[in-house]
Design an enzyme around this catalytic site. Structure first.
Site, short mmCIF file in Angstrom:
data_model
loop_
_atom_site.label_atom_id
_atom_site.label_comp_id
_atom_site.label_asym_id
_atom_site.label_seq_id
_atom_site.Cartn_x
_atom_site.Cartn_y
_atom_site.Cartn_z
N ASP A 29 -12.60 8.24 -20.52
CA ASP A 29 -12.66 6.33 -20.08
C ASP A 29 -12.30 6.03 -21.43
OD1 ASP A 29 -12.96 3.74 -20.21
OD2 ASP A 29 -14.92 3.67 -18.75
N GLU A 82 1.05 -1.13 0.02
CA GLU A 82 -0.89 -0.18 0.24
C GLU A 82 0.97 1.46 -0.13
OE1 GLU A 82 -1.02 -2.60 1.51
OE2 GLU A 82 -2.71 -3.26 1.58
#
Length: 485
Positions: free
Chosen positions: A248, A73
């Protein structure tokens, strides 16, 4: 594979896969069997699903590595776990390839899927456009410094934002603000459609709607629109209303990477934020990616932990391999072939009497209106599958059958182009599709009329189509020389 794909050593790949399957079978033979069966099924069918492709053995093998075992992370050089130096190398390599391939100022390669990439983009836009002014107003340097009252104001601001995207029946995507998806719960959403007579985007109507609706985010891109989009015009519209332009390009990223879509039709220079998947026409592993202008980079890089869990090191590595493949002249030739083959497929269908949405294509996909055959999209999809042709049903503009049964079937050329199909093969494929649709009739519904789901294929049609498809596939083998033993 064909000359359209990245070359590979068939003997080495065969040894690698046989060994891997032996190890898997020793623990769970059912899974090893399913893997073998999936390759056999893909080798034996005409795959025309526009969102699917065939990744190279190098990409596929990269995912089966111990990079999977590492938590990481955070971002490159700023992880919440120790020992992430190799993940840093992997992520940096993938990001560098993405920036070079798309000439993008910044790339974020952690998203696990296209939906994740869109979520990262949405929240990054909100953070940049809404959160930062809220911090300035509160005199705070970080969101953790906000008071409860500040948070109430911020939540209100985040929840009242507007997004304008292409409607589903015009070819937009569920993640562009529609209620069943989280994006439709994040935003007050409106949709722009296409011209009823041409089924093409009318930019002046989009402009007028944007001026009236005043969205924070103007979303461009599609999953079933068979034409290019002028992103220079979309940016003009966004600028006129003070919106952030998000594109997109999940479906057509390979055509951008392969320099088929250039100038006004390349979204990357015009969009503030661009999202994509890394499979589909880009031919990489299943995953997502976000490209953005510099002012959005910090917010985008907070994708984990903002909306993402720990990044998948093995998939980021596979993205790096696929992006490296896409930076070659061979991939540019492949991308051009994808577009040329789509035109051939469309013309072959039209010549045989099929009505196409927008009357053709200039990207990688073709949208058939099957109502002229007396069929729903669901019936057509199922009949084609029974005959060895894999497609997916799709709504068409103003579809009377809705989003489940539909009146359309969407097909695309990326996968079969990867196998080496050219003009002759795609024209023959058009013939086979029409033969199946012509030979299929809807069954009567119990209440009278025609069933929207049940159908009958005329005797011999499915078998004949299977045989003809097998000839095409045998002449263009999938992963030639790859032998699982």
């Amino acid at each position: 594979m064909s000359a359209n794909t990245a070359p590979f050593d068939a003997a080495a790949a065969s040894t690698a896969y046989r060994s891997a399957l032996e190890v898997i079978a020793a623990v769970e033979p059912t899974i090893a069997g399913a893997i073998r069966s999936e390759l056999a099924d893909q080798r034996a069918s005409l795959k025309l699903i526009a969102s699917e492709n065939y990744a190279s053995p190098a990409v596929l093998l990269t995912m089966g590595s111990w990079l999977s075992d590492k938590y990481a992370e955070g971002t490159i050089g700023h992880r919440f776990y120790a020992g992430c130096q190799n993940i840093d190398t992997v992520e940096q390599t993938a990001a560098d390839h993405a920036k070079a391939l798309f000439d993008a100022p910044h790339a974020y390669v952690q998203p696990h899927s296209g939906i994740d990439a869109n979520l990262v983009a949405f929240w990054a836009i909100l953070a940049h456009r809404v959160e930062s002014p809220a911090l300035e107003k509160a005199g705070a340097k970080h969101v953790n410094d906000l008071t409860d009252e500040d948070w109430q104001d911020l939540r209100h601001a985040l929840g009242d934002q507007r997004a304008l995207g292409m409607s589903l029946d015009a070819g937009g995507h569920l993640t562009h603000g529609f209620r069943p998806n989280i994006s439709g719960k994040m935003f007050h959403q409106a949709s722009y459609g296409t011209d009823p007579s041409t089924e093409l985007l009318d930019y002046e109507k989009v402009r007028a709607q944007a001026k009236e609706f005043k969205p924070l985010v103007l979303i461009a891109g599609y999953s079933a629109y068979p034409r290019r989009v002028n992103f220079a015009k979309m940016r003009e519209i966004a600028d006129e209303v003070g919106a952030t332009l998000m594109v997109d390009m999940a479906h057509f990223a390979g055509l951008v990477a392969g320099k088929v879509f250039t100038g006004d039709f390349n979204p990357v220079p015009f969009a503030h934020v661009t999202t994509t998947t890394t499979h589909k026409s880009l031919r990489g592993p299943r995953g997502g990616m976000v490209l953005c202008q510099p002012e959005y980079a910090d917010a985008v890089d907070r994708g984990c932990p903002m909306v993402l869990g720990g990044p998948l090191g093995q998939v980021m590595a596979a993205k790096a391999v696929a992006l490296a493949e896409a930076r070659t002249p061979l991939f540019q030739s492949y991308a051009q072939n994808v577009a040329d083959n789509a035109v051939t497929l469309a013309e072959g269908l039209k010549r045989r009497g099929v009505r196409l949405v927008t009357d053709g294509t200039d990207n990688h996909l073709v949208l058939l209106d099957v109502s002229g055959f007396g069929l729903t999209g669901r019936q057509a999809e199922s009949a084609l599958l029974d005959s060895g042709i894999v497609t997916n049903r799709n709504a068409i503009p103003r579809d009377p059958n809705g989003a489940w049964y539909t009146s359309g079937v969407r097909i695309g050329t990326p996968a079969l182009t990867s196998r080496g199909f050219g003009a002759a093969e795609f024209d023959k494929t058009a013939e086979l599709i029409v033969d199946v649709l012509t030979g299929t009739t809807p069954n009567p519904a119990p209440s009278g009329g025609a069933s929207k789901a049940k159908y009958t294929i005329a005797d011999g049609v499915a078998a004949k189509t299977h045989a003809a498809a097998a000839e095409l596939l045998d002449a263009n083998p999938l992963y030639p020389g790859l032998d699982l033993g």
